[in-house]
Write a protein that holds these residues in place. Structure first.
Motif, PDB file in Angstrom:
ATOM      1  N   GLY A  66       7.705  -0.914  14.655  1.00 20.90           N
ATOM      2  CA  GLY A  66       7.403  -1.637  15.684  1.00 20.90           C
ATOM      3  C   GLY A  66       7.125  -3.005  14.787  1.00 20.90           C
ATOM      4  O   GLY A  66       7.788  -3.591  14.198  1.00 20.90           O
ATOM      5  N   ASP A  67       5.796  -3.445  15.098  1.00 19.55           N
ATOM      6  CA  ASP A  67       5.528  -4.824  14.468  1.00 19.55           C
ATOM      7  C   ASP A  67       4.628  -4.435  13.308  1.00 19.55           C
ATOM      8  O   ASP A  67       3.999  -5.319  12.630  1.00 19.55           O
ATOM      9  CB  ASP A  67       4.635  -5.578  15.646  1.00 19.55           C
ATOM     10  CG  ASP A  67       3.293  -4.927  15.756  1.00 19.55           C
ATOM     11  OD1 ASP A  67       3.239  -3.574  15.539  1.00 19.55           O
ATOM     12  OD2 ASP A  67       2.477  -5.505  16.423  1.00 19.55           O
ATOM     13  N   LYS A  68       4.540  -3.204  12.908  1.00 21.88           N
ATOM     14  CA  LYS A  68       3.879  -2.708  11.543  1.00 21.88           C
ATOM     15  C   LYS A  68       4.736  -2.231  10.449  1.00 21.88           C
ATOM     16  O   LYS A  68       5.979  -2.166  10.716  1.00 21.88           O
ATOM     17  CB  LYS A  68       2.954  -1.644  11.980  1.00 21.88           C
ATOM     18  CG  LYS A  68       1.876  -1.937  12.859  1.00 21.88           C
ATOM     19  CD  LYS A  68       0.745  -0.862  13.321  1.00 21.88           C
ATOM     20  CE  LYS A  68      -0.120  -1.158  14.188  1.00 21.88           C
ATOM     21  NZ  LYS A  68       0.483  -1.642  15.567  1.00 21.88           N
ATOM     22  N   GLU A  69       4.143  -1.986   9.486  1.00 17.79           N
ATOM     23  CA  GLU A  69       4.995  -1.558   8.234  1.00 17.79           C
ATOM     24  C   GLU A  69       4.665   0.237   8.191  1.00 17.79           C
ATOM     25  O   GLU A  69       3.583   0.362   8.221  1.00 17.79           O
ATOM     26  CB  GLU A  69       4.643  -2.162   7.089  1.00 17.79           C
ATOM     27  CG  GLU A  69       5.444  -1.671   5.729  1.00 17.79           C
ATOM     28  CD  GLU A  69       4.747  -2.199   4.441  1.00 17.79           C
ATOM     29  OE1 GLU A  69       5.446  -3.225   4.083  1.00 17.79           O
ATOM     30  OE2 GLU A  69       3.891  -1.807   3.838  1.00 17.79           O
ATOM     31  N   LEU A  70       5.749   0.885   7.739  1.00 18.27           N
ATOM     32  CA  LEU A  70       5.253   2.371   7.108  1.00 18.27           C
ATOM     33  C   LEU A  70       6.196   2.455   6.244  1.00 18.27           C
ATOM     34  O   LEU A  70       7.221   2.280   5.621  1.00 18.27           O
ATOM     35  CB  LEU A  70       6.118   3.232   8.323  1.00 18.27           C
ATOM     36  CG  LEU A  70       5.854   4.776   8.197  1.00 18.27           C
ATOM     37  CD1 LEU A  70       4.305   5.168   8.380  1.00 18.27           C
ATOM     38  CD2 LEU A  70       6.592   5.441   9.080  1.00 18.27           C
ATOM     39  N   ILE A  71       5.040   3.059   5.132  1.00 16.30           N
ATOM     40  CA  ILE A  71       5.530   3.156   3.530  1.00 16.30           C
ATOM     41  C   ILE A  71       6.250   4.700   3.810  1.00 16.30           C
ATOM     42  O   ILE A  71       5.413   5.853   4.269  1.00 16.30           O
ATOM     43  CB  ILE A  71       4.587   3.331   2.695  1.00 16.30           C
ATOM     44  CG1 ILE A  71       4.018   1.673   2.647  1.00 16.30           C
ATOM     45  CG2 ILE A  71       5.026   3.549   1.334  1.00 16.30           C
ATOM     46  CD1 ILE A  71       2.878   1.377   1.590  1.00 16.30           C
ATOM     47  N   LEU A  72       7.339   4.819   3.380  1.00 17.61           N
ATOM     48  CA  LEU A  72       7.905   6.113   3.486  1.00 17.61           C
ATOM     49  C   LEU A  72       7.504   6.996   2.335  1.00 17.61           C
ATOM     50  O   LEU A  72       7.337   8.271   2.142  1.00 17.61           O
ATOM     51  CB  LEU A  72       9.476   6.190   3.493  1.00 17.61           C
ATOM     52  CG  LEU A  72       9.974   5.188   4.839  1.00 17.61           C
ATOM     53  CD1 LEU A  72      11.478   5.120   4.741  1.00 17.61           C
ATOM     54  CD2 LEU A  72       9.356   5.775   6.107  1.00 17.61           C
ATOM     55  N   ARG A  73       7.552   6.333   1.081  1.00 21.50           N
ATOM     56  CA  ARG A  73       7.286   7.033  -0.317  1.00 21.50           C
ATOM     57  C   ARG A  73       7.233   5.986  -1.450  1.00 21.50           C
ATOM     58  O   ARG A  73       7.298   4.839  -1.109  1.00 21.50           O
ATOM     59  CB  ARG A  73       8.332   8.022  -0.469  1.00 21.50           C
ATOM     60  CG  ARG A  73       9.733   7.194  -1.102  1.00 21.50           C
ATOM     61  CD  ARG A  73      10.876   8.259  -1.461  1.00 21.50           C
ATOM     62  NE  ARG A  73      11.993   7.567  -1.730  1.00 21.50           N
ATOM     63  CZ  ARG A  73      12.263   7.445  -3.109  1.00 21.50           C
ATOM     64  NH1 ARG A  73      11.383   7.828  -4.139  1.00 21.50           N
ATOM     65  NH2 ARG A  73      13.400   6.708  -3.624  1.00 21.50           N
ATOM     66  N   PHE A  74       6.514   6.418  -2.499  1.00 18.64           N
ATOM     67  CA  PHE A  74       6.647   5.673  -3.539  1.00 18.64           C
ATOM     68  C   PHE A  74       7.371   6.135  -5.002  1.00 18.64           C
ATOM     69  O   PHE A  74       7.771   7.517  -5.014  1.00 18.64           O
ATOM     70  CB  PHE A  74       5.097   5.557  -4.382  1.00 18.64           C
ATOM     71  CG  PHE A  74       4.114   5.332  -3.144  1.00 18.64           C
ATOM     72  CD1 PHE A  74       4.062   3.713  -3.184  1.00 18.64           C
ATOM     73  CD2 PHE A  74       3.460   6.108  -2.338  1.00 18.64           C
ATOM     74  CE1 PHE A  74       3.302   3.105  -2.173  1.00 18.64           C
ATOM     75  CE2 PHE A  74       2.559   5.660  -1.306  1.00 18.64           C
ATOM     76  CZ  PHE A  74       2.189   4.240  -1.414  1.00 18.64           C
ATOM     77  N   ALA A  75       7.923   5.162  -5.631  1.00 19.45           N
ATOM     78  CA  ALA A  75       9.064   5.573  -6.572  1.00 19.45           C
ATOM     79  C   ALA A  75       8.422   5.003  -7.882  1.00 19.45           C
ATOM     80  O   ALA A  75       8.256   3.881  -7.998  1.00 19.45           O
ATOM     81  CB  ALA A  75      10.300   4.751  -6.339  1.00 19.45           C
ATOM     82  N   ASN A  76       7.781   5.929  -8.802  1.00 20.59           N
ATOM     83  CA  ASN A  76       7.450   5.542  -9.898  1.00 20.59           C
ATOM     84  C   ASN A  76       8.378   5.793 -11.112  1.00 20.59           C
ATOM     85  O   ASN A  76       9.679   6.105 -11.071  1.00 20.59           O
ATOM     86  CB  ASN A  76       5.958   6.007 -10.088  1.00 20.59           C
ATOM     87  CG  ASN A  76       6.079   7.433 -10.127  1.00 20.59           C
ATOM     88  OD1 ASN A  76       6.859   8.184  -9.603  1.00 20.59           O
ATOM     89  ND2 ASN A  76       4.830   8.281 -10.565  1.00 20.59           N
ATOM     90  N   GLN A  77       8.087   6.103 -12.323  1.00 21.61           N
ATOM     91  CA  GLN A  77       8.917   6.101 -13.591  1.00 21.61           C
ATOM     92  C   GLN A  77       9.842   7.212 -13.374  1.00 21.61           C
ATOM     93  O   GLN A  77       9.596   8.463 -13.251  1.00 21.61           O
ATOM     94  CB  GLN A  77       7.996   6.536 -14.850  1.00 21.61           C
ATOM     95  CG  GLN A  77       8.922   6.663 -16.120  1.00 21.61           C
ATOM     96  CD  GLN A  77       8.070   6.808 -17.243  1.00 21.61           C
ATOM     97  OE1 GLN A  77       6.830   7.343 -17.225  1.00 21.61           O
ATOM     98  NE2 GLN A  77       8.703   6.460 -18.585  1.00 21.61           N
ATOM     99  N   GLY A  78      11.211   6.986 -13.380  1.00 18.19           N
ATOM    100  CA  GLY A  78      12.381   7.457 -13.631  1.00 18.19           C
ATOM    101  C   GLY A  78      12.998   7.877 -12.122  1.00 18.19           C
ATOM    102  O   GLY A  78      14.050   8.292 -12.071  1.00 18.19           O
ATOM    103  N   ALA A 183      -3.137   2.304   4.617  1.00 22.53           N
ATOM    104  CA  ALA A 183      -2.960   2.570   5.946  1.00 22.53           C
ATOM    105  C   ALA A 183      -1.490   2.506   6.499  1.00 22.53           C
ATOM    106  O   ALA A 183      -1.064   3.539   7.070  1.00 22.53           O
ATOM    107  CB  ALA A 183      -3.451   1.198   6.854  1.00 22.53           C
ATOM    108  N   ALA A 184      -0.729   1.759   5.891  1.00 21.68           N
ATOM    109  CA  ALA A 184       1.058   1.716   5.944  1.00 21.68           C
ATOM    110  C   ALA A 184       1.595   3.239   5.647  1.00 21.68           C
ATOM    111  O   ALA A 184       2.508   3.849   6.161  1.00 21.68           O
ATOM    112  CB  ALA A 184       1.661   0.880   5.512  1.00 21.68           C
ATOM    113  N   TYR A 185       1.031   3.750   4.659  1.00 22.06           N
ATOM    114  CA  TYR A 185       1.313   5.279   3.915  1.00 22.06           C
ATOM    115  C   TYR A 185       0.739   6.182   5.052  1.00 22.06           C
ATOM    116  O   TYR A 185       1.326   7.286   5.049  1.00 22.06           O
ATOM    117  CB  TYR A 185       0.965   5.271   2.723  1.00 22.06           C
ATOM    118  CG  TYR A 185       1.526   6.627   1.726  1.00 22.06           C
ATOM    119  CD1 TYR A 185       2.921   6.979   2.036  1.00 22.06           C
ATOM    120  CD2 TYR A 185       0.675   7.360   1.267  1.00 22.06           C
ATOM    121  CE1 TYR A 185       3.228   8.074   1.530  1.00 22.06           C
ATOM    122  CE2 TYR A 185       1.090   8.575   0.615  1.00 22.06           C
ATOM    123  CZ  TYR A 185       2.360   8.817   0.668  1.00 22.06           C
ATOM    124  OH  TYR A 185       3.149  10.125   0.134  1.00 22.06           O
TER     125      TYR A 185
END
Length: 227
Positions: A66-78, A183-185
């Motif tokens: 919508g007018d917000k952001e949704l964080i799906l996941r995080f990508a860290n090392q590798g 909040a987005a996550y």
């Protein structure tokens, strides 16, 4: 992003699973970059040009909600990102990706990555399993957004962050994250998450150490996920 040449050719998802004989081809085709904190690496809707792997640092994978952001996941090392743009029915990225801190990256173009999958069967198989795991996680998140309270979703988010990033020497979750990103996550507004965080602190389930969060009662926090 600025050019950055360091890469050990061992740590990322692709290099861990590629044939030894294929490593020289990867070395010849890869490009290494350094992204600044807050720099957007992929923009949702732009044409697919390749995939990325994180050498060091942390990237949030997010999309418009919508007018917000949704964080799906995080990508860290590798970890890999940008792979969601692969497919026969679309030629644009369905997600955005932004560096949460200074991050070093490895990029390979789409044509070479597809050739790599065709030659390296272990990589292709593990990527398929990774997609399957992502699909299951996405289905769980859809269910959680529909059925869980914000408090329960926040508890799930904190436990997931601990599982992915581990703890620092002070026992806090080993990642610096803004309340807006949390909040987005969690799939909630900043204001709601701020109030809910205060409630969980008052219940002695978590404490704050600067930007970092310490889970002091994991059993109690886990109990919230079933409410």
């Amino acid at each position: 992003m600025k050019k950055h040449t360091s890469c050990d050719m061992q740590s990322c998802f692709m290099c861990q699973l590629a044939l030894k004989e294929w490593k020289p081809a990867i070395d010849a085709h890869k490009r290494n970059f350094k992204a600044k904190k807050g720099e957007q690496i992929i923009t949702e809707g732009e044409p697919v040009h390749g995939v990325y792997f994180v050498n060091s640092g942390n990237v949030k994978v997010h999309k418009k909600w919508g007018d917000k952001e949704l964080i799906l996941r995080f990508a860290n090392q590798g970890k890999i990102f940008g792979h969601r743009g692969l497919g026969s029915k679309s030629s644009v990225y369905p997600i955005s990706a932004t560096a949460l801190e200074e991050t070093t990256l490895c990029f390979v173009d789409l044509e070479f990555f597809i050739a790599t999958l065709k030659v390296n069967h272990d990589l292709a198989f593990n990527l398929m399993m990774f997609y399957a795991d992502e699909l299951q996680d996405s289905e769980k998140r859809m269910r959680n957004l529909a059925l869980m309270s914000v408090k329960s979703r926040l508890a799930v988010a904190l436990l997931n962050l601990k599982a992915q990033f581990g703890l620092d020497m002070n026992g806090s979750i080993n990642v610096d994250m803004s309340r807006q990103d949390l909040a987005a996550y969690s799939g909630a507004t900043y204001e709601t998450v701020f109030r809910t965080m205060n409630d969980i602190i008052q219940e002695n389930l978590i404490t704050l150490n600067g930007k970092r969060i310490c889970i002091v009662n994991e059993v109690g926090l886990t109990h919230l996920t079933s409410e």
